[in-house]
Design a protein around this motif. Structure first.
Motif, PDB file in Angstrom:
ATOM      1  N   THR A 186       0.849  -1.186   0.000  1.00 40.21           N
ATOM      2  CA  THR A 186       0.000   0.000   0.000  1.00 40.21           C
ATOM      3  C   THR A 186       0.881   1.230   0.000  1.00 40.21           C
ATOM      4  N   LEU A 187       0.585   2.148  -0.906  1.00 43.15           N
ATOM      5  CA  LEU A 187       1.345   3.393  -1.005  1.00 43.15           C
ATOM      6  C   LEU A 187       0.561   4.499  -0.318  1.00 43.15           C
ATOM      7  N   PRO A 188       0.904   4.814   0.932  1.00 43.61           N
ATOM      8  CA  PRO A 188       0.125   5.816   1.678  1.00 43.61           C
ATOM      9  C   PRO A 188       0.194   7.205   1.071  1.00 43.61           C
ATOM     10  N   GLN A 189       1.319   7.519   0.417  1.00 43.99           N
ATOM     11  CA  GLN A 189       1.461   8.858  -0.144  1.00 43.99           C
ATOM     12  C   GLN A 189       0.602   9.048  -1.387  1.00 43.99           C
ATOM     13  N   ARG A 190      -0.022   7.988  -1.871  1.00 46.88           N
ATOM     14  CA  ARG A 190      -0.887   8.086  -3.057  1.00 46.88           C
ATOM     15  C   ARG A 190      -2.310   7.648  -2.712  1.00 46.88           C
ATOM     16  N   GLY A 191      -2.774   8.084  -1.539  1.00 49.44           N
ATOM     17  CA  GLY A 191      -4.139   7.773  -1.138  1.00 49.44           C
ATOM     18  C   GLY A 191      -4.345   6.315  -0.794  1.00 49.44           C
ATOM     19  N   ARG A 192      -3.332   5.698  -0.191  1.00 47.15           N
ATOM     20  CA  ARG A 192      -3.378   4.282   0.187  1.00 47.15           C
ATOM     21  C   ARG A 192      -3.691   3.398  -1.022  1.00 47.15           C
ATOM     22  N   ARG A 205       8.115  -1.144  -3.930  1.00 49.15           N
ATOM     23  CA  ARG A 205       7.795   0.200  -3.431  1.00 49.15           C
ATOM     24  C   ARG A 205       8.667   1.258  -4.096  1.00 49.15           C
TER      25      ARG A 205
END
Length: 244
Positions: free
Chosen positions: A58-64, A100
């Protein structure tokens, strides 16, 4: 035999992730079957994850944003598929940290392939999910090689009618490559165009691009003027890199 291809959708999903390296849930949905509800794609990916074939970060910096990739076991299973025979996945394709760190560029490459796929569907032309192959190694001699962001196969013309088969190298430009590296890459493509592989004993030597160029010559035989124009644009990528 009835229902012999019951796992065909799961198989294609795994093959796409093994070949594309990674994709978001939405990208997978649009690549596999945009006509069904996205929940069906989510369930399919969750099933493959439960079987240990794929995983996600999950990429939190891109809205999860959820990004899916094949596990080492998934790569091993997909490597047995005839349609992926000869496919050489990256050694870090299943490493969560590598996924990531590479997500920005790799997801843009996937999005570029999806754009060609969707356009082919709208036009009734042929460019299937596995016709987009990232990072294919092309030797140019002296131990050096060209590795485009993707190799694409595309058939111009309506399915079942006359058409032309094209092969294109695609470079995705995110303005991260300096001018010297860009110039070196373009020079490498020029070397590939003129490269003559060492022939096996008793066989004729052929230019590495000979087959691709022979396909390009028939591009005007696509379906009408619009088809020919599209083929010409794609053909121009065959012998050069295209910034998308």
């Amino acid at each position: 035999m009835a229902d012999v291809d019951a796992g065909g959708g799961d198989r294609l999903a795994l093959a796409v992730l093994a070949q594309y390296r990674m994709a978001t849930t939405e990208q997978m949905h649009l690549i596999l079957n945009p006509k069904v509800r996205i929940e069906q794609t989510r369930r399919r990916l969750a099933k493959l994850r439960a079987e240990g074939l794929v995983d996600r970060i999950t990429l939190p910096q891109r809205g999860r944003l959820r990004v899916w990739f094949p596990t080492a076991y998934g790569v091993q299973v997909a490597g047995e598929f005839p349609e992926l025979r000869g496919h050489r996945p990256s050694r870090t394709v299943s490493d969560r940290t590598a996924v990531r760190l590479r997500a920005g560029h790799a997801l843009t490459v996937t999005e570029t392939g999806l754009a060609f796929l969707q356009d082919a569907r709208r036009r009734g032309e042929e460019c299937r999910p596995l016709d987009w192959i990232p990072e294919v190694y092309h030797p140019v001699g002296s131990g050096e090689a060209v590795i485009p962001d993707a190799l694409m196969f595309y058939r111009c013309g309506r399915e079942g009618g006359e058409g032309s088969m094209l092969r294109a190298f695609v470079e995705v430009d995110r303005a991260t490559m300096g001018p010297e590296r860009l110039a070196a890459k373009l020079n490498a493509y020029a070397r590939l165009y003129h490269y003559v592989p060492t022939a096996a004993p008793g066989r004729r030597q052929r230019h590495a691009f000979q087959e691709a160029v022979s396909w390009t010559h028939g591009s005007a035989s696509g379906s009408g003027a619009a088809g020919g124009s599209r083929c010409s644009r794609l053909a121009s990528i065959t012998c050069s890199s295209a910034s998308v």
